[in-house]
Design a protein around this motif. Structure first.
Motif, PDB file in Angstrom:
ATOM      1  N   GLU A 171     -15.181 -11.254 -12.401  1.00 33.99           N
ATOM      2  CA  GLU A 171     -14.496 -12.349 -11.720  1.00 33.99           C
ATOM      3  C   GLU A 171     -13.635 -13.074 -12.740  1.00 33.99           C
ATOM      4  OE1 GLU A 171     -17.149 -14.922  -9.698  1.00 33.99           O
ATOM      5  OE2 GLU A 171     -17.964 -13.369  -8.371  1.00 33.99           O
ATOM      6  N   PHE A 172     -12.325 -13.122 -12.494  1.00 36.21           N
ATOM      7  CA  PHE A 172     -11.433 -13.791 -13.428  1.00 36.21           C
ATOM      8  C   PHE A 172     -10.169 -14.221 -12.699  1.00 36.21           C
ATOM      9  CE2 PHE A 172     -10.651  -9.254 -13.507  1.00 36.21           C
ATOM     10  CZ  PHE A 172      -9.264  -9.125 -13.495  1.00 36.21           C
ATOM     11  N   GLY A 173      -9.621 -15.334 -13.174  1.00 33.12           N
ATOM     12  CA  GLY A 173      -8.392 -15.841 -12.587  1.00 33.12           C
ATOM     13  C   GLY A 173      -7.202 -15.686 -13.502  1.00 33.12           C
ATOM     14  N   GLU A 174      -7.459 -15.587 -14.832  1.00 31.79           N
ATOM     15  CA  GLU A 174      -6.389 -15.408 -15.806  1.00 31.79           C
ATOM     16  C   GLU A 174      -6.761 -14.275 -16.740  1.00 31.79           C
ATOM     17  OE1 GLU A 174      -7.525 -19.421 -14.734  1.00 31.79           O
ATOM     18  OE2 GLU A 174      -8.260 -18.414 -16.546  1.00 31.79           O
ATOM     19  N   CYS A 175      -5.751 -13.538 -17.164  1.00 32.01           N
ATOM     20  CA  CYS A 175      -5.967 -12.408 -18.075  1.00 32.01           C
ATOM     21  C   CYS A 175      -4.877 -12.416 -19.137  1.00 32.01           C
ATOM     22  CB  CYS A 175      -5.950 -11.085 -17.310  1.00 32.01           C
ATOM     23  SG  CYS A 175      -6.010  -9.615 -18.375  1.00 32.01           S
ATOM     24  N   LEU A 176      -5.275 -12.250 -20.385  1.00 35.92           N
ATOM     25  CA  LEU A 176      -4.345 -12.061 -21.490  1.00 35.92           C
ATOM     26  C   LEU A 176      -4.555 -10.668 -22.053  1.00 35.92           C
ATOM     27  CD1 LEU A 176      -2.302 -13.120 -23.651  1.00 35.92           C
ATOM     28  CD2 LEU A 176      -4.321 -13.780 -25.009  1.00 35.92           C
ATOM     29  N   ASP A 177      -3.476  -9.880 -22.144  1.00 40.40           N
ATOM     30  CA  ASP A 177      -3.534  -8.555 -22.752  1.00 40.40           C
ATOM     31  C   ASP A 177      -2.947  -8.655 -24.156  1.00 40.40           C
ATOM     32  OD1 ASP A 177      -3.695  -5.878 -23.313  1.00 40.40           O
ATOM     33  OD2 ASP A 177      -2.109  -5.254 -21.948  1.00 40.40           O
ATOM     34  N   VAL A 178      -3.803  -8.543 -25.173  1.00 39.03           N
ATOM     35  CA  VAL A 178      -3.380  -8.673 -26.565  1.00 39.03           C
ATOM     36  C   VAL A 178      -2.957  -7.304 -27.083  1.00 39.03           C
ATOM     37  CG1 VAL A 178      -4.106  -9.300 -28.899  1.00 39.03           C
ATOM     38  CG2 VAL A 178      -4.930 -10.621 -26.926  1.00 39.03           C
ATOM     39  N   GLY A 179      -1.729  -7.239 -27.614  1.00 38.01           N
ATOM     40  CA  GLY A 179      -1.163  -5.945 -27.969  1.00 38.01           C
ATOM     41  C   GLY A 179      -0.716  -5.209 -26.724  1.00 38.01           C
TER      42      GLY A 179
ATOM     43  N   LEU B 135     -10.348 -13.779 -18.978  1.00 37.24           N
ATOM     44  CA  LEU B 135     -10.470 -12.403 -19.448  1.00 37.24           C
ATOM     45  C   LEU B 135      -9.440 -12.139 -20.534  1.00 37.24           C
ATOM     46  CD1 LEU B 135     -11.358  -9.362 -19.167  1.00 37.24           C
ATOM     47  CD2 LEU B 135      -9.625  -9.176 -17.358  1.00 37.24           C
ATOM     48  N   VAL B 136      -9.880 -11.521 -21.633  1.00 39.18           N
ATOM     49  CA  VAL B 136      -8.978 -11.086 -22.698  1.00 39.18           C
ATOM     50  C   VAL B 136      -9.196  -9.589 -22.904  1.00 39.18           C
ATOM     51  CG1 VAL B 136      -8.338 -11.297 -25.119  1.00 39.18           C
ATOM     52  CG2 VAL B 136      -8.948 -13.331 -23.815  1.00 39.18           C
ATOM     53  N   VAL B 137      -8.098  -8.825 -22.821  1.00 35.24           N
ATOM     54  CA  VAL B 137      -8.146  -7.369 -22.988  1.00 35.24           C
ATOM     55  C   VAL B 137      -7.359  -6.998 -24.240  1.00 35.24           C
ATOM     56  CG1 VAL B 137      -7.579  -5.130 -21.954  1.00 35.24           C
ATOM     57  CG2 VAL B 137      -8.286  -7.039 -20.495  1.00 35.24           C
ATOM     58  N   CYS B 138      -7.880  -6.047 -24.989  1.00 28.75           N
ATOM     59  CA  CYS B 138      -7.171  -5.522 -26.164  1.00 28.75           C
ATOM     60  C   CYS B 138      -7.382  -4.016 -26.162  1.00 28.75           C
ATOM     61  CB  CYS B 138      -7.708  -6.151 -27.439  1.00 28.75           C
ATOM     62  SG  CYS B 138      -6.809  -5.698 -28.939  1.00 28.75           S
ATOM     63  N   SER B 139      -6.371  -3.278 -25.716  1.00 27.39           N
ATOM     64  CA  SER B 139      -6.521  -1.843 -25.482  1.00 27.39           C
ATOM     65  C   SER B 139      -5.688  -1.026 -26.466  1.00 27.39           C
ATOM     66  CB  SER B 139      -6.097  -1.506 -24.037  1.00 27.39           C
ATOM     67  OG  SER B 139      -6.289  -0.140 -23.761  1.00 27.39           O
ATOM     68  N   GLU B 140      -6.360  -0.167 -27.212  1.00 25.48           N
ATOM     69  CA  GLU B 140      -5.727   0.763 -28.162  1.00 25.48           C
ATOM     70  C   GLU B 140      -4.895   0.028 -29.207  1.00 25.48           C
ATOM     71  OE1 GLU B 140      -6.946   3.930 -27.755  1.00 25.48           O
ATOM     72  OE2 GLU B 140      -8.007   2.754 -26.232  1.00 25.48           O
ATOM     73  N   VAL B 141      -5.497  -0.993 -29.799  1.00 30.00           N
ATOM     74  CA  VAL B 141      -4.816  -1.816 -30.801  1.00 30.00           C
ATOM     75  C   VAL B 141      -5.601  -1.895 -32.108  1.00 30.00           C
ATOM     76  CG1 VAL B 141      -4.003  -4.157 -31.345  1.00 30.00           C
ATOM     77  CG2 VAL B 141      -3.630  -3.210 -29.059  1.00 30.00           C
TER      78      VAL B 141
END
Length: 443
Positions: A60-68, A124-130
């Motif tokens: 459950e999340f309302g905001e997401c930051l994708d780092v990289g 939510l903070v996502v960092c994929s393949e970084v």
């Protein structure tokens, strides 16, 4: 910003820049499964994203930051499929410009090790393949945890399910002369040390016999066959030699569960929605508008952590007076000087991750020294050849399958016949639309 980061930024700006004729070579398959103007290995890339979306389905999340976040591909998927407010940050200003142009995603140019956001800014903070590319991955991971309110998701294809023995061999094969080279390989235990026992782990996609990428390379597939491939590649999520990569999920807060985790079962309607969005590509959307006052209030100076004030040219820190420009709608929060004390940043990151646990702090410090690689493992041509063969032997011995299956694989290699591991794939793809794609012409 240290020299490796500066060099990587220059390379990434060149990579994400449009060609002279205005066209663009995408990093991700932004045009869907049939795109031709994107980097190769599209089927495994789609499988990773499909798995990642299934992990997000249970949150459950309302905001997401994708780092990289590169060109904003994942941010756009999260926005469209989960109805969340999504932002992207990347070291490359050109990548942020593509995110605005291609997807209408608000993007910030920022160093993953010095994020310009206040604590607990995003659900939510996502960092994929970084993280495998970073000279100081532990500092960046501490930043992800700092700015996340509820969940942190990290993915890396550079994973060693067999532990330190596999990592030691793979490090001998790394070369960091390439500006965007992989600098580290990670074991599952690394993330347990860094993030504590309350994490969940799974693999990204099936890689039987280590043959998934060559199996799909150069094959012309119909959309039905691509769908079948995604189902097959994501049908299991074990962490072993027959699977590739890791997805790490940290749920912040007391009582969060740990261990491996399964995935919500897609309803047929939801699965159809996700597949159609993933394989259909993304049509261009208007560039994101001006920053809202709510977002401005969550920004902080990456140098001193002070409050930022909006001015005509961009932002200015109210404490240290550092100025940050806005270029073509992209705020640039990158410190170009060489005065950054890496040692102090590492110590602060270790303290944050250890959270008062002295014993765990010692383990994180030891791991930090191993991971913060700024030069390759010294090796010769002979030692690299030996490492390559020892790695093959280790993977062969430790793969979770019977001796009979291993013997059949050896015979298939000697006879130069198709890998036995993909018999099931061939049958499934043949049944996807009534034909066998193994004989299809190269696209």
């Amino acid at each position: 910003m240290d020299q490796p980061t500066r060099t990587a930024r220059e390379w990434l700006d060149r990579r994400y820049r449009r060609r002279a004729d205005g066209s663009y070579l995408a990093h991700q398959p932004v045009g869907g499964w049939a795109t031709s103007d994107a980097e190769p290995n599209i089927v495994p890339r789609l499988a990773r994203t499909y798995r990642l979306l299934s992990v997000l389905e249970g949150l459950e999340f309302g905001e997401c930051l994708d780092v990289g976040g590169g060109e904003g591909y994942l941010s756009a998927l999260v926005r469209d499929l989960f109805g969340a407010e999504a932002w992207s940050s990347d070291l490359s200003t050109e990548a942020c410009l593509r995110a605005r142009e291609l997807f209408g995603v608000r993007a910030y140019a920022a160093d993953a090790a010095r994020l310009p956001f206040a604590d607990d800014s995003f659900d939510l903070v996502v960092c994929s393949e970084v993280i495998e590319h970073l000279p100081s991955p532990v500092v960046a991971i501490a930043e992800l945890v700092r700015v996340a309110r509820k969940h942190v998701i990290i993915t890396t294809e550079e994973a060693c399910p067999l532990g330190e023995s596999e990592r030691g061999l793979r490090l001998h094969l790394l070369g960091v002369d390439y500006p965007h080279a992989e600098r580290n390989w990670f074991t599952p235990e690394d993330f347990r040390v860094l993030l504590g026992g309350q994490i969940r782990l799974c693999s990204q996609w099936r890689n039987p016999g280590g043959q998934t990428v060559p199996y799909f390379s150069g094959r012309a597939l119909t959309q039905q066959e691509v769908e079948a491939a995604l189902d097959l590649l994501t049908s299991t999520a074990d962490i072993d030699g027959n699977h590739r990569g890791l997805i790490v999920r940290l749920d912040k807060g007391p009582g969060a569960p740990g261990g491996t985790f399964g995935f919500p079962t897609w309803s047929e309607g939801r699965r159809r929605q996700v597949i159609d969005r993933l394989l259909g590509g993304t049509k261009a959307k208007p560039a994101a508008g001006a920053l809202t006052s709510e977002i401005i209030s969550s920004l902080q100076c990456p140098r001193c952590g002070g409050e930022l004030a909006a001015v005509e040219s961009g932002f200015v820190c109210q404490i240290c007076r550092e100025a940050y420009p806005v270029r073509n709608g992209v705020p640039v929060f990158i410190l170009d000087d060489a005065s950054v004390d890496i040692g102090a940043r590492e110590s602060a990151a270790i303290a944050r991750l250890a959270n008062g646990d002295l014993r765990r702090g010692v383990k994180i410090q030891q791991l930090t020294k191993r991971l913060h690689a700024r030069r390759p493992v010294p090796s010769s041509a002979l030692s690299r050849l030996a490492a390559r063969w020892l790695l093959r032997i280790l993977l062969f011995v430790r793969r979770p399958e019977s001796a009979a299956v291993k013997a059949r694989r050896v015979l298939s290699r000697l006879r130069r016949t198709p890998p036995i591991d993909f018999d099931a794939f061939d049958r499934a793809l043949a049944g996807a639309d009534g034909r066998t794609s193994a004989s299809s012409p190269i696209a």
